[in-house]
Enzyme design. Structure first.
Site, PDB file in Angstrom:
ATOM      1  N   ARG A 181       3.827  -9.900  72.140  1.00 46.92           N
ATOM      2  CA  ARG A 181       4.514 -10.339  70.921  1.00 46.92           C
ATOM      3  C   ARG A 181       6.034 -10.311  71.116  1.00 46.92           C
ATOM      4  NH1 ARG A 181       4.781 -10.662  65.179  1.00 46.92           N
ATOM      5  NH2 ARG A 181       6.977 -10.867  64.717  1.00 46.92           N
ATOM      6  N   TYR A 184       9.274 -13.102  72.747  1.00 47.18           N
ATOM      7  CA  TYR A 184      10.248 -13.933  72.014  1.00 47.18           C
ATOM      8  C   TYR A 184      11.522 -13.138  71.694  1.00 47.18           C
ATOM      9  CZ  TYR A 184      11.925 -16.155  67.589  1.00 47.18           C
ATOM     10  OH  TYR A 184      12.660 -16.712  66.565  1.00 47.18           O
ATOM     11  N   ARG A 340      12.036  -5.587  57.295  1.00 46.18           N
ATOM     12  CA  ARG A 340      13.263  -6.310  57.691  1.00 46.18           C
ATOM     13  C   ARG A 340      14.218  -6.476  56.524  1.00 46.18           C
ATOM     14  NH1 ARG A 340      10.435 -11.409  60.653  1.00 46.18           N
ATOM     15  NH2 ARG A 340       9.872 -10.351  62.585  1.00 46.18           N
TER      16      ARG A 340
HETATM   17  N1  LIG Z   1      12.851 -20.343  60.142  1.00 47.04           N
HETATM   18  C1  LIG Z   1      13.177 -19.073  60.260  1.00 47.04           C
HETATM   19  O1  LIG Z   1      13.035 -18.306  59.333  1.00 47.04           O
HETATM   20  C2  LIG Z   1      13.747 -18.530  61.532  1.00 47.04           C
HETATM   21  C3  LIG Z   1      13.794 -17.137  61.662  1.00 47.04           C
HETATM   22  C4  LIG Z   1      14.337 -16.591  62.809  1.00 47.04           C
HETATM   23  C5  LIG Z   1      14.860 -17.406  63.790  1.00 47.04           C
HETATM   24  N2  LIG Z   1      14.820 -18.762  63.644  1.00 47.04           N
HETATM   25  C6  LIG Z   1      15.389 -19.558  64.737  1.00 47.04           C
HETATM   26  O2  LIG Z   1      15.987 -20.737  64.209  1.00 47.04           O
HETATM   27  C7  LIG Z   1      15.768 -21.837  65.083  1.00 47.04           C
HETATM   28  C8  LIG Z   1      15.116 -22.996  64.337  1.00 47.04           C
HETATM   29  O3  LIG Z   1      13.927 -22.562  63.732  1.00 47.04           O
HETATM   30  P1  LIG Z   1      12.990 -23.502  62.839  1.00 47.04           P
HETATM   31  O4  LIG Z   1      12.340 -22.610  61.857  1.00 47.04           O
HETATM   32  O5  LIG Z   1      13.737 -24.688  62.379  1.00 47.04           O
HETATM   33  O6  LIG Z   1      11.902 -23.925  63.932  1.00 47.04           O
HETATM   34  P2  LIG Z   1      11.229 -25.350  64.230  1.00 47.04           P
HETATM   35  O7  LIG Z   1      10.143 -25.112  65.198  1.00 47.04           O
HETATM   36  O8  LIG Z   1      10.898 -26.027  62.957  1.00 47.04           O
HETATM   37  O9  LIG Z   1      12.421 -26.149  64.935  1.00 47.04           O
HETATM   38  C9  LIG Z   1      12.721 -26.067  66.307  1.00 47.04           C
HETATM   39  C10 LIG Z   1      12.946 -27.480  66.804  1.00 47.04           C
HETATM   40  O10 LIG Z   1      13.348 -27.406  68.190  1.00 47.04           O
HETATM   41  C11 LIG Z   1      12.746 -28.483  68.872  1.00 47.04           C
HETATM   42  N3  LIG Z   1      12.651 -28.161  70.295  1.00 47.04           N
HETATM   43  C12 LIG Z   1      11.987 -27.124  70.858  1.00 47.04           C
HETATM   44  N4  LIG Z   1      12.100 -27.176  72.195  1.00 47.04           N
HETATM   45  C13 LIG Z   1      12.832 -28.274  72.479  1.00 47.04           C
HETATM   46  C14 LIG Z   1      13.267 -28.872  73.690  1.00 47.04           C
HETATM   47  N5  LIG Z   1      12.935 -28.350  74.870  1.00 47.04           N
HETATM   48  N6  LIG Z   1      14.016 -29.982  73.629  1.00 47.04           N
HETATM   49  C15 LIG Z   1      14.335 -30.530  72.428  1.00 47.04           C
HETATM   50  N7  LIG Z   1      13.952 -30.017  71.241  1.00 47.04           N
HETATM   51  C16 LIG Z   1      13.201 -28.902  71.273  1.00 47.04           C
HETATM   52  C17 LIG Z   1      11.354 -28.601  68.233  1.00 47.04           C
HETATM   53  O11 LIG Z   1      10.786 -29.876  68.477  1.00 47.04           O
HETATM   54  C18 LIG Z   1      11.663 -28.350  66.766  1.00 47.04           C
HETATM   55  O12 LIG Z   1      11.891 -29.540  66.071  1.00 47.04           O
HETATM   56  C19 LIG Z   1      14.943 -21.283  66.249  1.00 47.04           C
HETATM   57  O13 LIG Z   1      15.806 -20.966  67.303  1.00 47.04           O
HETATM   58  C20 LIG Z   1      14.316 -20.025  65.698  1.00 47.04           C
HETATM   59  O14 LIG Z   1      14.067 -19.078  66.707  1.00 47.04           O
HETATM   60  C21 LIG Z   1      14.252 -19.341  62.548  1.00 47.04           C
HETATM   61  O1  LIG Z   2      -2.006 -16.049  57.620  1.00 47.79           O
HETATM   62  C1  LIG Z   2      -1.185 -15.133  57.873  1.00 47.79           C
HETATM   63  C2  LIG Z   2      -0.004 -15.336  58.636  1.00 47.79           C
HETATM   64  C3  LIG Z   2       0.860 -14.284  58.843  1.00 47.79           C
HETATM   65  N1  LIG Z   2       0.593 -13.063  58.337  1.00 47.79           N
HETATM   66  C4  LIG Z   2       1.557 -11.933  58.526  1.00 47.79           C
HETATM   67  O2  LIG Z   2       2.732 -12.275  57.814  1.00 47.79           O
HETATM   68  C5  LIG Z   2       3.893 -11.702  58.417  1.00 47.79           C
HETATM   69  C6  LIG Z   2       4.949 -12.783  58.629  1.00 47.79           C
HETATM   70  O3  LIG Z   2       4.470 -13.744  59.532  1.00 47.79           O
HETATM   71  P1  LIG Z   2       5.322 -15.022  60.031  1.00 47.79           P
HETATM   72  O4  LIG Z   2       6.134 -15.589  58.958  1.00 47.79           O
HETATM   73  O5  LIG Z   2       4.349 -15.937  60.642  1.00 47.79           O
HETATM   74  O6  LIG Z   2       6.256 -14.466  61.154  1.00 47.79           O
HETATM   75  P2  LIG Z   2       7.172 -13.180  61.386  1.00 47.79           P
HETATM   76  O7  LIG Z   2       7.948 -12.846  60.167  1.00 47.79           O
HETATM   77  O8  LIG Z   2       6.338 -12.068  61.896  1.00 47.79           O
HETATM   78  O9  LIG Z   2       8.105 -13.696  62.563  1.00 47.79           O
HETATM   79  C7  LIG Z   2       9.053 -14.714  62.345  1.00 47.79           C
HETATM   80  O10 LIG Z   2      10.242 -14.107  61.863  1.00 47.79           O
HETATM   81  C8  LIG Z   2      11.323 -14.881  62.196  1.00 47.79           C
HETATM   82  C9  LIG Z   2      10.915 -15.750  63.372  1.00 47.79           C
HETATM   83  O11 LIG Z   2      11.809 -15.422  64.427  1.00 47.79           O
HETATM   84  C10 LIG Z   2      11.052 -17.228  63.221  1.00 47.79           C
HETATM   85  O12 LIG Z   2      10.520 -17.665  62.022  1.00 47.79           O
HETATM   86  C11 LIG Z   2       9.442 -15.448  63.589  1.00 47.79           C
HETATM   87  O13 LIG Z   2       9.281 -14.730  64.747  1.00 47.79           O
HETATM   88  C12 LIG Z   2       3.388 -11.019  59.689  1.00 47.79           C
HETATM   89  O14 LIG Z   2       3.206  -9.655  59.384  1.00 47.79           O
HETATM   90  C13 LIG Z   2       2.032 -11.660  59.935  1.00 47.79           C
HETATM   91  O15 LIG Z   2       1.165 -10.784  60.621  1.00 47.79           O
HETATM   92  C14 LIG Z   2      -0.566 -12.856  57.577  1.00 47.79           C
HETATM   93  O16 LIG Z   2      -0.838 -11.733  57.093  1.00 47.79           O
HETATM   94  N2  LIG Z   2      -1.406 -13.903  57.386  1.00 47.79           N
END
Ligand SMILES: NC(=O)c1ccc[n+]([C@@H]2O[C@H](COP(=O)([O-])OP(=O)(O)OC[C@H]3O[C@@H](n4cnc5c(N)ncnc54)[C@H](O)[C@@H]3O)[C@@H](O)[C@H]2O)c1
Ligand SMILES: O=c1ccn([C@@H]2O[C@H](COP(=O)(O)OP(=O)(O)O[C@H]3OC[C@](O)(CO)[C@H]3O)[C@@H](O)[C@H]2O)c(=O)[nH]1
Length: 389
Positions: A181, A184, A340
């Site tokens: 896990r 990442y 968090r």
């Molecule tokens: N959504 C959240 O709450 C959240 C939380 C923590 C971190 N992040 C970070 O924010 C960023 C964006 O997240 P998101 O939620 O929009 O995810 P997402 O998966 O919707 O968007 C990521 C985009 O990157 C593109 N991508 C991936 N690999 C690629 C490559 N090799 N070349 C070109 N494009 C590529 C994918 O096609 C996708 O459209 C990520 O770096 C993620 O780790 C998001």
């Molecule tokens: O059907 C489900 C799916 C998930 N869970 C639990 O919910 C918690 C949150 O899950 P999720 O939103 O999928 O992801 P995380 O918060 O764990 O991780 C994300 O945080 C930020 C990011 O970096 C990008 O978005 C990503 O790593 C978790 O506890 C799951 O187990 C559930 O119960 N049922």
């Protein structure tokens, strides 16, 4: 195009800039593109392998900004055009990543390559060409809280010192290597360290963003509708899928983990402040989340079930939730962040940003969108064929 002159937080005019946005076709990228095009005069060089979520911004009908966005279908793993685009831009924003937890333990190599190796050239090109970089990291770099190692009944667990996640003080606490896990979080931590080191040794102008569970419309996919039937998206889409299909929401290991959720539209305001206030944002790492929207995953499920029933007019589920083990749901090597809560001191001080939207309100608008977008498609996909006589 926005006609009024934009000013930064110090009252200076913000000049129109060109932004190379990598990962622009994803959830966050699509909202950021919309915001930039509708409220500023900046141009976007949108880089991604997909563009479904920004199609509405690229079509000729959206004439008012068609000149200000260009889509480049590029896989940053192997495409020599990337450096040229970074050179053309004033600022690069890197969002590209594999960032769904179901992949971290099942595709750890892809996860590490995507979040570390593939981001390396982006950092290098920005540094070598003296271009500013906003790099998207994650709240997962904090891993588990210090408090999670205390006995369950310890009163110290209530003390913010043991759970509040601060950019410049909290440690990064991951599980053992066999708990994949953390592949990442570890890759994200190392790329943060590299960006920081480029800043320290070579003068790279950078900002690092740590999103804390941003949620809203267009997040991920609904399995079997606009994504693979066996795919496991992030929790908002998992629970939306269950609600749309009228089935119980699956709680992994009882749904005891805690999260703070922030509305995507609030979070995007913070990113725009970073874009337009380089003097206040450069050299900083920012938590972007909503500390007031904390729930356990079980509470999130119950709230989503209630909100969905309200916005869809469907009766409440008889059995709203069902427990499932993490091994069954995610497979071997899954582990979890316990809690968090973002410390907001730095983002308040530097950018004066605060989130506005309550969890109930953001779920109401998001689930209205989910129902409008998917309910009919699910109905058709699940309709039983009529037997021919
Ligand atoms: N959504 C959240 O709450 C959240 C939380 C923590 C971190 N992040 C970070 O924010 C960023 C964006 O997240 P998101 O939620 O929009 O995810 P997402 O998966 O919707 O968007 C990521 C985009 O990157 C593109 N991508 C991936 N690999 C690629 C490559 N090799 N070349 C070109 N494009 C590529 C994918 O096609 C996708 O459209 C990520 O770096 C993620 O780790 C998001
Ligand atoms: O059907 C489900 C799916 C998930 N869970 C639990 O919910 C918690 C949150 O899950 P999720 O939103 O999928 O992801 P995380 O918060 O764990 O991780 C994300 O945080 C930020 C990011 O970096 C990008 O978005 C990503 O790593 C978790 O506890 C799951 O187990 C559930 O119960 N049922």
């Amino acid at each position: 195009m926005a006609s009024t002159v934009r000013v930064d937080l110090d009252g200076n005019e913000v000049k129109a800039m060109t932004i190379c946005m990598i990962g622009a076709g994803g959830f966050i990228g699509s909202h950021l593109c919309e915001k930039i095009l509708s409220e500023t005069s900046h141009k976007v060089l949108a880089v991604d392998v997909y563009n479904d979520k920004i199609k509405h911004l690229l079509e000729p009908q959206t004439k008012q900004w068609v000149e200000r966005i260009q889509f480049h279908r590029i896989n940053i793993k192997h495409d020599s055009r990337l450096e040229g685009l970074i050179k053309m831009a004033d600022l690069t924003i890197n969002l590209a990543a594999i960032c769904t937890p179901a992949d971290y333990n099942t595709r750890p190599l892809d996860t590490i390559y995507s979040n570390f190796i593939d981001a390396l050239p982006v950092v290098k090109y920005c540094s070598e060409n003296n271009k500013r970089l906003i790099h998207f990291s994650t709240c997962e770099v904090y891993g588990k809280t210090i408090g999670s190692f205390l006995p369950k009944d310890s009163p110290l667990r209530e003390d913010p010192q043991f759970y509040l996640l601060s950019e410049d003080a909290s440690p990064c606490i991951f599980g053992p290597i066999e708990k994949q896990r953390w592949s990442y979080a570890c890759a994200k931590q190392l790329i943060e360290r590299l960006v920081y080191a480029e800043g320290a040794e070579n003068g790279l102008e950078f900002t690092i963003v740590r999103p804390f569970n941003w949620i809203g419309p267009r997040m991920d996919f609904i399995p079997g509708i606009d994504g693979p039937s066996e795919g496991v998206p992030r929790v908002l889409a998992c629970f939306s899928n269950n609600l749309l299909r009228g089935e119980p929401l699956k709680l992994v290991d009882g749904g005891e983990s805690q999260r703070t959720f922030v509305y995507i539209k609030d979070a995007i305001e913070a990113v725009l402040l970073m874009i337009e206030n380089p003097a206040r944002a450069n050299g900083h790492i920012f938590n972007v989340g909503n500390p007031h929207n904390e729930v356990t995953v079980k509470q999130l499920a119950e709230m989503m079930a209630e909100v969905y029933s309200k916005v869809s007019g469907e009766p409440a589920l008889e059995q709203p939730t069902i427990d499932v083990s993490s091994k069954e749901f995610y497979g071997e090597g899954y582990d979890d962040s316990d809690k968090r809560i973002p410390d907001m001191t730095i983002i308040n001080r530097q950018l004066g940003w605060n989130p506005k939207t309550s969890l109930w309100d953001l779920l109401e608008s998001t689930l209205t969108y989910q129902h409008r977008t998917y309910a009919e498609a699910i109905k058709q996909a699940t309709a039983k064929p009529v037997a021919s006589s």
